[in-house]
Design an enzyme around this catalytic site. Structure first.
Site, PDB file in Angstrom:
ATOM      1  N   GLU A 163       0.804  -1.237   0.000  1.00  0.00           N
ATOM      2  CA  GLU A 163       0.000   0.000   0.000  1.00  0.00           C
ATOM      3  C   GLU A 163       0.831   1.279   0.000  1.00  0.00           C
ATOM      4  O   GLU A 163       0.755   2.097   0.917  1.00  0.00           O
ATOM      5  CB  GLU A 163      -0.981  -0.003   1.172  1.00  0.00           C
ATOM      6  CG  GLU A 163      -2.004  -1.101   1.063  1.00  0.00           C
ATOM      7  CD  GLU A 163      -3.124  -0.999   2.091  1.00  0.00           C
ATOM      8  OE1 GLU A 163      -3.085  -0.084   2.929  1.00  0.00           O
ATOM      9  OE2 GLU A 163      -4.029  -1.834   2.036  1.00  0.00           O
ATOM     10  N   GLU A 186      -5.188  -9.119   0.413  1.00  0.00           N
ATOM     11  CA  GLU A 186      -5.920  -8.900   1.670  1.00  0.00           C
ATOM     12  C   GLU A 186      -7.396  -8.723   1.353  1.00  0.00           C
ATOM     13  O   GLU A 186      -7.740  -8.043   0.388  1.00  0.00           O
ATOM     14  CB  GLU A 186      -5.475  -7.611   2.392  1.00  0.00           C
ATOM     15  CG  GLU A 186      -4.112  -7.671   3.011  1.00  0.00           C
ATOM     16  CD  GLU A 186      -3.694  -6.369   3.707  1.00  0.00           C
ATOM     17  OE1 GLU A 186      -4.570  -5.617   4.175  1.00  0.00           O
ATOM     18  OE2 GLU A 186      -2.480  -6.116   3.753  1.00  0.00           O
TER      19      GLU A 186
HETATM   20  C1  BGP Z   1      -4.408  -2.568   5.148  1.00  0.00           C
HETATM   21  C2  BGP Z   1      -3.066  -2.939   5.708  1.00  0.00           C
HETATM   22  C3  BGP Z   1      -3.101  -3.928   6.804  1.00  0.00           C
HETATM   23  C4  BGP Z   1      -4.311  -3.834   7.709  1.00  0.00           C
HETATM   24  C5  BGP Z   1      -5.599  -3.588   6.952  1.00  0.00           C
HETATM   25  C6  BGP Z   1      -6.787  -3.264   7.822  1.00  0.00           C
HETATM   26  O1  BGP Z   1      -4.347  -1.262   4.758  1.00  0.00           O
HETATM   27  O2  BGP Z   1      -2.227  -3.436   4.707  1.00  0.00           O
HETATM   28  O3  BGP Z   1      -1.882  -3.851   7.461  1.00  0.00           O
HETATM   29  O4  BGP Z   1      -4.087  -2.976   8.735  1.00  0.00           O
HETATM   30  O5  BGP Z   1      -5.454  -2.544   6.034  1.00  0.00           O
HETATM   31  O6  BGP Z   1      -6.710  -1.953   8.306  1.00  0.00           O
HETATM   32  P1  BGP Z   1      -7.045  -1.575   9.772  1.00  0.00           P
HETATM   33  O7  BGP Z   1      -6.209  -2.448  10.647  1.00  0.00           O
HETATM   34  O8  BGP Z   1      -6.711  -0.130   9.931  1.00  0.00           O
HETATM   35  O9  BGP Z   1      -8.507  -1.839   9.945  1.00  0.00           O
END
Ligand code: BGP
Length: 467
Positions: free
Chosen positions: A165, A368
């Site tokens: 990201e 993800e």
């Molecule tokens: C993405 C990241 C992850 C994870 C996910 C969920 O942006 O790659 O590391 O954090 O988002 O986000 P959050 O934990 O803020 O809900």
């Protein structure tokens, strides 16, 4: 519309799950580890920090056993840069042992490792020395880490994720290790320079990976937020398109074309923000483009046109929900939101796959996808049926893409195990496996399979025929 099909996913499709080092490992004092920009960062005093996280470092064998019980075919994880190069430059051999062991265990269990080289955890020493990504010097330091990993794991790891990201990293000052107090003007320019350095660093890593491991596959993980039109007004449709151009295609265009789209160039010029890509950079990047696009997909954003005229065209530094004269976000009556306000739209995943494939013609890997929720442990059980429903609907959409012929390498649920959320501590859980701790109490850190674990296990077994 989703058309139910009895067919499952093809045999080469990888069912996986993901985590990242700082959110899951813990044990920050391990083996001469250095400091990362996230170590003392906390969004809120009440949230858990990353010092213990899910204590994966001390539960490695147990956790891989759980992956194996689940039937995972792939596991996406990241390395901690500062465990390997504590000051960003000097190798700490001991820091590699954990990853040697993890990869051995994965291979023994026939789980394909998907290794993310850099997931937010930037060495503090490099920020102190030269500002981190905002300096060209960062490229050589990133490549030092990448090359070491390529050489060490060349016979073990086929799938590599360069940068997680990048779009998020450059939009959020603390992810770059920069304080929030910068004026908008300086920050926007600084972020652009960082963006170009990271893009060049990625292209160099791709070049090197292909030289060292010819049959490897390497690409970034991006976070496309698909825009839905707030109404049937053509103006809103245009606003939705411009939202995507300005918030995520600018990044993928940089990766594949080595330059921004005309719209993004105009956006920068109107705001007096530099466009740091030179012809030399563009040529180099175009020769070293990603083999696949990793998609971190969580939500859509519904937008409509914004017609306010403003002379000062700079928006706020942190992620924008409006751009004067272009778009603003609005409510969508067709969709529900997560507790944290994220619009849940499974079709958005299908749109992301179709749009990115049509624009760049490379395979996609879902790096993800998941639902953050306040799970509760009751009588040693976590009834996270809302998560099952989320995963089910998203996988249905993905199955449709695969059956339509879009090349999708695999799917990694976020997350394999509960971990510390990027901004919401342990109260926003994503895991298929529950970790018995809270934000303020470490408890016994026991691992408990949630209902979603059993559901995903069955889905993998049936290769998605149940969807
Ligand atoms: C993405 C990241 C992850 C994870 C996910 C969920 O942006 O790659 O590391 O954090 O988002 O986000 P959050 O934990 O803020 O809900």
């Amino acid at each position: 519309m989703y058309v139910k099909s009895k067919e499952g996913f093809p045999s080469e499709f990888l069912f996986g799950a993901a985590t990242s080092a700082f959110q899951v490992e813990g044990n920050l004092n391990k083996q001469n580890r250095g400091e990362s920009i996230l170590d003392d960062y906390s969004t809120n005093e009440k949230n858990a920090d990353f010092s213990v996280a899910s204590d994966h470092f001390n539960h490695l064998e147990e956790d891989v056993q759980l992956m194996s019980d689940l039937g995972l075919q792939a596991y996406r994880f990241s390395v901690s840069w500062v465990s390997i190069f504590p000051d960003g430059k000097t190798l700490n051999e001991a820091g590699l042992h954990f990853y040697d062991h993890l990869i051995e265990l994965l291979l023994k269990n026939k789980i394909e490792p998907i290794l993310t080289i850099y997931h937010f955890e930037y060495p503090k020493a490099l920020v102190k020395e030269y500002g981190g990504w905002v300096s060209e010097k960062s490229v050589a330091d990133y490549i030092r880490l990448a090359e070491l990993l390529f050489r060490r794991y060349q016979n073990k790891v086929k799938y590599w994720v360069t940068i997680n990201e990048q779009d998020h990293v450059i939009k959020v000052p603390h992810r770059l290790g920069i304080s929030n107090n910068l004026s908008g003007l300086d920050y926007e320019n600084t972020a652009q320079v960082a963006n170009a350095n990271m893009t060049v660093a990625q292209a160099k890593a791709i070049e090197l990976c292909h030289q060292i491991i010819p049959n490897s596959k390497i690409g970034p993980a991006v976070n496309p937020i698909i825009a839905l039109s707030g109404s049937s007004s053509p103006k809103d449709r245009v606003a939705a398109h411009e939202f995507e151009e300005l918030t995520y295609y600018y990044m993928t265009d940089a990766y594949f074309r080595g330059e921004y789209s005309p719209l993004y160039k105009k956006y920068l010029a109107e705001r007096n923000i530099i466009n740091p890509f030179t012809d030399e950079m563009t040529d180099f990047i175009k020769k070293n483009t990603p083999d696949f696009i990793g998609i971190n997909y969580y939500m859509t954003q519904t937008v409509c046109a914004n017609e306010i005229e403003r002379t000062d065209l700079r928006g706020p530094v942190i992620i924008k929900d409006a751009e004067a004269g272009i778009f603003e976000t609005t409510e969508n009556n067709f969709l529900e939101k997560s507790k944290w306000g994220w619009e849940v739209c499974p079709e958005g995943l299908r749109l992301a796959v179709m749009q990115l494939y049509n624009r760049y013609q490379v395979p996609l890997l879902i790096t993800e996808n998941g639902l953050g929720a306040n799970d509760e442990l009751v009588n040693q059980q976590v009834s996270d049926n809302y998560r099952i429903s989320y995963l089910h609907q998203h996988l249905e959409q993905l199955k449709q893409c695969v059956q339509e012929g879009f090349p999708v390498i695999g799917y990694c649920a976020w997350s394999f195990i509960d971990l510390v959320s990027g901004h919401n501590g342990m109260s926003k859980r994503y895991g298929l496996v529950y970790v018995n701790r809270t934000d303020n109490e470490l408890k016994n850190l026991a691992r408990i399979k949630k209902n979603s674990f059993h559901w995903y296990q069955e889905t993998i077994k049936q290769r998605g025929r149940n969807l």
